[in-house]
Design an enzyme around this catalytic site. Sequence first.
Site, PDB file in Angstrom:
ATOM      1  N   CYS A  61      12.819  10.531   8.246  1.00  0.00           N
ATOM      2  CA  CYS A  61      12.651   9.833   9.527  1.00  0.00           C
ATOM      3  C   CYS A  61      14.301  10.181  10.362  1.00  0.00           C
ATOM      4  O   CYS A  61      14.091  10.413  11.548  1.00  0.00           O
ATOM      5  CB  CYS A  61      12.458   8.583   9.236  1.00  0.00           C
ATOM      6  SG  CYS A  61      13.560   7.858   8.329  1.00  0.00           S
TER       7      CYS A  61
ATOM      8  N   GLY B 275       6.623   4.573   8.730  1.00  0.00           N
ATOM      9  CA  GLY B 275       5.753   5.901   8.978  1.00  0.00           C
ATOM     10  C   GLY B 275       5.899   6.025  10.422  1.00  0.00           C
ATOM     11  O   GLY B 275       6.922   6.100  11.086  1.00  0.00           O
ATOM     12  N   SER B 276       4.805   6.739  10.935  1.00  0.00           N
ATOM     13  CA  SER B 276       4.678   7.486  12.462  1.00  0.00           C
ATOM     14  C   SER B 276       4.872   6.369  13.414  1.00  0.00           C
ATOM     15  O   SER B 276       4.408   5.170  13.297  1.00  0.00           O
ATOM     16  CB  SER B 276       3.653   8.270  12.489  1.00  0.00           C
ATOM     17  OG  SER B 276       2.346   7.656  12.373  1.00  0.00           O
ATOM     18  N   THR B 277       5.279   6.985  14.583  1.00  0.00           N
ATOM     19  CA  THR B 277       5.387   5.833  15.667  1.00  0.00           C
ATOM     20  C   THR B 277       4.081   5.631  16.246  1.00  0.00           C
ATOM     21  O   THR B 277       3.864   4.288  16.519  1.00  0.00           O
ATOM     22  CB  THR B 277       6.380   6.220  16.714  1.00  0.00           C
ATOM     23  OG1 THR B 277       7.712   6.566  16.233  1.00  0.00           O
ATOM     24  CG2 THR B 277       6.360   5.646  18.049  1.00  0.00           C
TER      25      THR B 277
ATOM     26  N   GLU C 120       9.696   0.614  10.744  1.00  0.00           N
ATOM     27  CA  GLU C 120      10.709   1.797  10.579  1.00  0.00           C
ATOM     28  C   GLU C 120      10.038   2.979  10.884  1.00  0.00           C
ATOM     29  O   GLU C 120       9.179   3.515  10.142  1.00  0.00           O
ATOM     30  CB  GLU C 120      11.359   1.723   9.434  1.00  0.00           C
ATOM     31  CG  GLU C 120      12.484   2.235   9.383  1.00  0.00           C
ATOM     32  CD  GLU C 120      12.775   3.903   8.938  1.00  0.00           C
ATOM     33  OE1 GLU C 120      12.473   4.761   9.852  1.00  0.00           O
ATOM     34  OE2 GLU C 120      12.509   4.433   7.685  1.00  0.00           O
TER      35      GLU C 120
ATOM     36  N   GLU D 115       8.962  15.115  16.577  1.00  0.00           N
ATOM     37  CA  GLU D 115       9.483  14.928  15.151  1.00  0.00           C
ATOM     38  C   GLU D 115       8.663  16.071  14.293  1.00  0.00           C
ATOM     39  O   GLU D 115       7.424  15.865  14.220  1.00  0.00           O
ATOM     40  CB  GLU D 115       9.083  13.589  14.662  1.00  0.00           C
ATOM     41  CG  GLU D 115       9.703  13.285  13.233  1.00  0.00           C
ATOM     42  CD  GLU D 115       9.497  12.042  12.752  1.00  0.00           C
ATOM     43  OE1 GLU D 115       8.615  11.441  12.866  1.00  0.00           O
ATOM     44  OE2 GLU D 115      10.544  11.486  12.268  1.00  0.00           O
TER      45      GLU D 115
ATOM     46  N   LYS E 175       0.990  -1.091   0.027  1.00  0.00           N
ATOM     47  CA  LYS E 175      -0.040   0.028   0.054  1.00  0.00           C
ATOM     48  C   LYS E 175       0.900   1.215  -0.094  1.00  0.00           C
ATOM     49  O   LYS E 175       1.922   1.519   0.744  1.00  0.00           O
ATOM     50  CB  LYS E 175      -0.795   0.032   1.329  1.00  0.00           C
ATOM     51  CG  LYS E 175      -1.979   1.172   1.168  1.00  0.00           C
ATOM     52  CD  LYS E 175      -2.967   1.560   2.454  1.00  0.00           C
ATOM     53  CE  LYS E 175      -1.867   2.639   3.178  1.00  0.00           C
ATOM     54  NZ  LYS E 175      -1.988   4.002   2.571  1.00  0.00           N
TER      55      LYS E 175
ATOM     56  N   GLY F  60       2.807   2.858  13.961  1.00  0.00           N
ATOM     57  CA  GLY F  60       3.565   1.508  14.107  1.00  0.00           C
ATOM     58  C   GLY F  60       2.845   0.735  15.339  1.00  0.00           C
ATOM     59  O   GLY F  60       2.932  -0.229  15.194  1.00  0.00           O
TER      60      GLY F  60
HETATM   61  O1  TXE Z   1       2.194   9.023   8.959  1.00  0.00           O
HETATM   62  P1  TXE Z   1       1.211   7.864   9.034  1.00  0.00           P
HETATM   63  P2  TXE Z   1       1.634  10.561   8.163  1.00  0.00           P
HETATM   64  C1  TXE Z   1       5.951  10.820  10.851  1.00  0.00           C
HETATM   65  C2  TXE Z   1       6.140  12.258  10.592  1.00  0.00           C
HETATM   66  C3  TXE Z   1       5.041  12.953  10.006  1.00  0.00           C
HETATM   67  C4  TXE Z   1       4.084  11.925  10.914  1.00  0.00           C
HETATM   68  C5  TXE Z   1       2.556  11.992  10.412  1.00  0.00           C
HETATM   69  O2  TXE Z   1       6.654  12.831  11.963  1.00  0.00           O
HETATM   70  O3  TXE Z   1       4.681  14.255  10.386  1.00  0.00           O
HETATM   71  O4  TXE Z   1       4.685  10.670  10.908  1.00  0.00           O
HETATM   72  O5  TXE Z   1       2.717  11.386   8.996  1.00  0.00           O
HETATM   73  C6  TXE Z   1      -0.311   4.446   6.672  1.00  0.00           C
HETATM   74  N1  TXE Z   1      -3.360   1.302   9.546  1.00  0.00           N
HETATM   75  N2  TXE Z   1       6.396  10.097   9.380  1.00  0.00           N
HETATM   76  O6  TXE Z   1       0.254  11.024   8.810  1.00  0.00           O
HETATM   77  O7  TXE Z   1      -0.127   8.024   9.409  1.00  0.00           O
HETATM   78  C7  TXE Z   1      -0.664   5.624   5.804  1.00  0.00           C
HETATM   79  O8  TXE Z   1      -1.820   5.259   4.914  1.00  0.00           O
HETATM   80  C8  TXE Z   1      -2.236   0.932   8.592  1.00  0.00           C
HETATM   81  C9  TXE Z   1       7.564   9.469   9.633  1.00  0.00           C
HETATM   82  O9  TXE Z   1       1.697  10.670   6.889  1.00  0.00           O
HETATM   83  O10 TXE Z   1       2.194   6.960   9.691  1.00  0.00           O
HETATM   84  C10 TXE Z   1       0.740   5.612   5.154  1.00  0.00           C
HETATM   85  O11 TXE Z   1       0.797   4.746   4.071  1.00  0.00           O
HETATM   86  N3  TXE Z   1      -1.800   1.881   8.077  1.00  0.00           N
HETATM   87  C11 TXE Z   1       7.976   8.455   8.584  1.00  0.00           C
HETATM   88  C12 TXE Z   1       1.610   5.268   6.256  1.00  0.00           C
HETATM   89  O12 TXE Z   1       0.819   4.377   7.097  1.00  0.00           O
HETATM   90  C13 TXE Z   1      -1.946   3.053   8.145  1.00  0.00           C
HETATM   91  C14 TXE Z   1       7.344   8.882   7.141  1.00  0.00           C
HETATM   92  C15 TXE Z   1       2.551   6.372   6.711  1.00  0.00           C
HETATM   93  O13 TXE Z   1       1.395   7.231   7.465  1.00  0.00           O
HETATM   94  C16 TXE Z   1      -2.997   3.675   9.280  1.00  0.00           C
HETATM   95  C17 TXE Z   1       5.804   9.250   7.306  1.00  0.00           C
HETATM   96  C18 TXE Z   1      -3.253   2.444   9.955  1.00  0.00           C
HETATM   97  N4  TXE Z   1      -4.343   2.756  11.123  1.00  0.00           N
HETATM   98  C19 TXE Z   1       5.680   9.993   8.723  1.00  0.00           C
HETATM   99  N5  TXE Z   1      -2.960   4.931   9.490  1.00  0.00           N
HETATM  100  C20 TXE Z   1       9.110   7.860   8.651  1.00  0.00           C
HETATM  101  N6  TXE Z   1       9.550   6.925   9.368  1.00  0.00           N
HETATM  102  O14 TXE Z   1       9.949   7.983   7.614  1.00  0.00           O
HETATM  103  C21 TXE Z   1      -1.950   5.323   8.573  1.00  0.00           C
HETATM  104  N7  TXE Z   1      -1.328   4.446   7.962  1.00  0.00           N
END
Ligand code: TXE
Length: 500
Positions: free
Chosen positions: A302, A245-247, A268, A399, A192, A250
């Site tokens: 990140c 993605g976000s913690t 990650e 962050e 996805k 995660g």
């Molecule tokens: O992240 P999300 P967002 C951090 C960074 C940023 C914050 C929010 O601080 O400002 O996260 O960004 C999917 N079940 N990083 O809102 O929501 C979502 O569709 C399953 C750090 O964009 O974590 C996308 O594909 N999946 C980071 C992915 O998760 C879900 C990079 C990341 O989105 C979900 C990006 C759920 N319930 C943001 N909710 C890094 N580590 O590099 C969302 N997603």
Amino acid sequence: YSNLAASLEDTITPPVKVQHTQLLINGKFVDSASGKTFPTLDPRTGEVIAQVSEGDVEDVNRAVVAARKAFDEGPWPRMTAYERSKILFRFADLIEKHNDEIAALETWDNGKPYEQSAKIEVPMLARVFRYYAGWADKIHGMTVPGDGSHHVQTLHEPIGVAGQIIPWNFPLLMLSWKLGPALACGNTVVLKTAEQTPLSALLVGRLLHEAGLPEGVVNIVSGFGPTAGAAIASHMDIDKVAFTGSTDVGKIILELASKSNLKAVTLELGGKSPFIVCEDADVDQAVELAHFALFFNQGQCCCAGSRTFVHERVYDEFVEKAKARAMNRVVGDPFKSGIEQGPQVDSEQFKKILKYIRHGVDSGATLQAGGDRLGSKGYYIQPTVFSDVKDDMLIAKDEIFGPVQTILKFKDLDEVIARANNSRYGLAAGVFTQNLDTANRLMRALRVGSVWINCFDVFDATIPFGGYKMSGIGREKGIYSLNNYLQVKAVVTAIKNPAW
Ligand code: TXE
């Protein structure tokens, strides 16, 4: 910044047409089951680039059926590793052939400078797949001594169907770090993309099939997290999920995996990485590297060096020069040449960053540069620098994920080690010094997954990457990443007459 803002008004037409907006399931582009679409937006203007099919639970189910069949019955895990390797090498060649088209889509959807996409990221994408193509026929088990009367061997087998959920900050590279090892090991995949950046992956998915990938091996579902993403993390027929993605999300992934079928999980996640400038630093060089460590990719990394710790002996000079460097950063339409910084990815990130900037001002940090949006349309933000930042300020703990440098002063190594480690994150750290003892000491003491000494953001495909603490679980890239996509089977055979 007034000149820059004015030049943002004329938006360059991207040198590419959007060809693919449907989901890629079982080797074919198809509409979502619901027929629903969502708009993907141009971060330069907030205008719609294209309507993209919106995957949901039913589409994830369809993709999993295809991936399951491709794994359980298809040729992919059964063909010789050399055949798999050849397909991945061909795919890397096709990436190179379509370099500029892929790069333009990446920039249009994400906002990053086109020169960065075309000269660094898409070439790196090909490099990552070649790296994993090379691994495909070098993955094998061991023979183990056992306890005498048995012959013991291990088989390294693919784990099955892998779910992969990726973010928007490096859509293509995050895809490659996950698809590369999964495919080299013989797995099939449901991936996805992030809702902000679905376009480049669909083109790359088509090229994978042009390279000879059998149908159903890689399925790409565009869609949102709580619907399509959650359906992947909680699917009973997915054997492993990898997430970047976000913690906060995660944690949700881990919970959904445990509540469903205990699928293996790698994560990650976020970071608040220290960049430590020691007293012996050449200040000009340190300023340039610290600037790159934070501002690269609009600050949306990140591992961004987002806590710049500077020794008190060089602090004042560093702050002056860091301010001047930020003021000179070239911000503008990412399709123009010579641009260092484009817009942030979307209005949510844009607003979040501006809120943190206000927090910084309110909590008493000194605003040296920037502090506001740039221009009146799109999601551009002025390169921003705060000095006099204290550890307990929100801007030093959370962050921000934007072009906001926070500079903190330190006196000695013990102190900076304790402060650098005083974070719930542990993704990366930068160390700037010519003193070998200092470098060695910091390298061991920092509780992080990557330490860059006199460099930063070095992302060769061979180097493992991942976090300590709440920055994640597991490592991507390098040899370590293969374990994420392998099961180890112990095979024990009785030996009738061990006394040969
Ligand atoms: O992240 P999300 P967002 C951090 C960074 C940023 C914050 C929010 O601080 O400002 O996260 O960004 C999917 N079940 N990083 O809102 O929501 C979502 O569709 C399953 C750090 O964009 O974590 C996308 O594909 N999946 C980071 C992915 O998760 C879900 C990079 C990341 O989105 C979900 C990006 C759920 N319930 C943001 N909710 C890094 N580590 O590099 C969302 N997603």
